[in-house]
Design a protein around this motif. Structure first.
Motif, PDB file in Angstrom:
ATOM      1  N   ALA A  29     -39.328   5.554 -36.147  1.00 31.14           N
ATOM      2  CA  ALA A  29     -40.171   6.586 -36.767  1.00 31.14           C
ATOM      3  C   ALA A  29     -41.342   5.971 -37.527  1.00 31.14           C
ATOM      4  O   ALA A  29     -41.965   6.626 -38.359  1.00 31.14           O
ATOM      5  CB  ALA A  29     -39.335   7.450 -37.702  1.00 31.14           C
ATOM      6  N   GLN A 213     -38.982  13.288 -39.844  1.00 32.64           N
ATOM      7  CA  GLN A 213     -38.028  12.350 -39.261  1.00 32.64           C
ATOM      8  C   GLN A 213     -37.950  11.069 -40.080  1.00 32.64           C
ATOM      9  O   GLN A 213     -36.856  10.600 -40.415  1.00 32.64           O
ATOM     10  CB  GLN A 213     -38.422  12.033 -37.820  1.00 32.64           C
ATOM     11  CG  GLN A 213     -37.388  11.200 -37.077  1.00 32.64           C
ATOM     12  CD  GLN A 213     -37.796  10.928 -35.636  1.00 32.64           C
ATOM     13  OE1 GLN A 213     -38.984  10.923 -35.314  1.00 32.64           O
ATOM     14  NE2 GLN A 213     -36.814  10.702 -34.773  1.00 32.64           N
ATOM     15  N   GLY A 216     -36.339  11.739 -43.396  1.00 35.14           N
ATOM     16  CA  GLY A 216     -34.914  11.999 -43.225  1.00 35.14           C
ATOM     17  C   GLY A 216     -34.094  10.723 -43.126  1.00 35.14           C
ATOM     18  O   GLY A 216     -33.020  10.622 -43.735  1.00 35.14           O
ATOM     19  N   TRP A 217     -34.593   9.730 -42.361  1.00 34.36           N
ATOM     20  CA  TRP A 217     -33.863   8.464 -42.261  1.00 34.36           C
ATOM     21  C   TRP A 217     -33.821   7.745 -43.604  1.00 34.36           C
ATOM     22  O   TRP A 217     -32.802   7.150 -43.962  1.00 34.36           O
ATOM     23  CB  TRP A 217     -34.499   7.574 -41.199  1.00 34.36           C
ATOM     24  CG  TRP A 217     -34.389   8.086 -39.799  1.00 34.36           C
ATOM     25  CD1 TRP A 217     -35.398   8.285 -38.916  1.00 34.36           C
ATOM     26  CD2 TRP A 217     -33.190   8.474 -39.114  1.00 34.36           C
ATOM     27  NE1 TRP A 217     -34.929   8.770 -37.728  1.00 34.36           N
ATOM     28  CE2 TRP A 217     -33.565   8.905 -37.815  1.00 34.36           C
ATOM     29  CE3 TRP A 217     -31.846   8.523 -39.470  1.00 34.36           C
ATOM     30  CZ2 TRP A 217     -32.640   9.361 -36.882  1.00 34.36           C
ATOM     31  CZ3 TRP A 217     -30.916   8.979 -38.533  1.00 34.36           C
ATOM     32  CH2 TRP A 217     -31.320   9.384 -37.263  1.00 34.36           C
TER      33      TRP A 217
END
Length: 291
Positions: A29, A213, A216-217
């Motif tokens: 990402a 994304q 979120g990680w």
């Protein structure tokens, strides 16, 4: 090993081992390695201090508390992570991973040197079997090309576990009593974050893409660090340094398992005997610690 210690060891290694596959997902990402190291570490450190304040109130922090947090954070977390990133970029991820198979060896050596351990055949066998399994795991995932690595990389792959091993013993000797795990873990992670931030300011690489994304990680890694470091100091208080260091093998096994199941990484045939050797090493250290 005390039966109540076994799930703490496995839990610590599992949650901290999630960082390996999460780092790969974050990189996909477009999150840089240093950004992935810093921001979840800082967020988890603040969350742990807030949790400590809520559960235990504000402690009377002493110079000893701040010192153990700074030493453990800098030498047990930030410097090994930074060195591993440098090693990975120069010599490859497989070669860098080999460094994290060796902390039990150096922890045992330092513990013997300072008199915390006495030589025991079963303990030595546990370390040897664990290293053999971890080496097979690294080699099975791509290994490395030794001629491609310079002298500096060769020293670095030894320096990383040596620093981790010495820090394991230091914490065991100087761990303050009466301070809750949340506060100890928060101080460790914020000390680590401070050093990583200094590196980032001087070298760059702290930017994070604004997409959901990527964020979120990073958030998942922060949660994993909170859970892992809550158990980390529980394990540190209950286990002697060599047993404590065996969580590194659980971290490696977790990284392989999650990478295979969640991210579709191919499991090399050598992974199965490697994991069997690591399980055997844990069984050996279990029997040794119980005596």
């Amino acid at each position: 090993m005390n039966p109540t210690l076994w799930p703490v060891l496995l839990g610590t290694g599992f949650f901290l081992g999630l960082g390996l596959p999460l780092a790969k997902a974050a990189a996909d990402a477009h999150v840089g390695a240093l950004a992935f190291a810093l921001w979840p570490t800082a967020a988890a450190g603040l969350a742990l201090l807030a949790l400590g304040r809520w559960r235990h109130g504000r402690p009377s922090l002493t110079a000893a508390h701040l010192r153990i947090g700074a030493v453990a954070g800098v030498f047990g977390h930030a410097l090994p992570m930074w060195a591993a990133f440098c090693l990975s970029s120069e010599a490859g991820a497989g070669f860098a991973a080999f460094a994290f198979t060796l902390p039990p060896v150096f922890t045992l050596a330092v513990a013997l040197l300072v008199g915390l351990e006495r030589p025991r055949a079963r303990r030595l066998a546990a370390v040897a079997v664990g290293v053999a399994g971890a080496m097979l795991l690294v080699l099975g995932r791509g290994g490395w090309s030794a001629p491609a690595t310079g002298a500096a990389s060769g020293w670095l792959v030894l320096a990383i576990p040596a620093v981790i091993g010495a820090t394991n013993v230091y914490r065991a000797i100087h761990l303050p009593k009466g301070l809750a795990p949340e506060w100890l873990a928060g101080l460790l992670l914020l000390s680590s974050a401070a050093l990583l931030a200094l590196v980032g300011v001087s070298t760059g690489g702290l930017q994070v893409p604004g997409g959901a994304q990527a964020l979120g990680w990073l958030a998942l890694q922060a949660v994993a660090l909170v859970l892992g470091y809550l158990l980390y100091f529980v394990l540190q208080r209950r286990a002697e340094p060599v047993t404590f260091s065996f969580m590194g093998y659980v971290m490696m096994a977790t990284g392989v398992a999650v990478g295979t199941l969640a991210f579709g990484e191919r499991l090399h045939w050598s992974s199965w005997p490697a994991l069997a050797l690591i399980a055997s090493a844990l069984w050996l250290v279990h029997g040794t610690a119980a005596r």
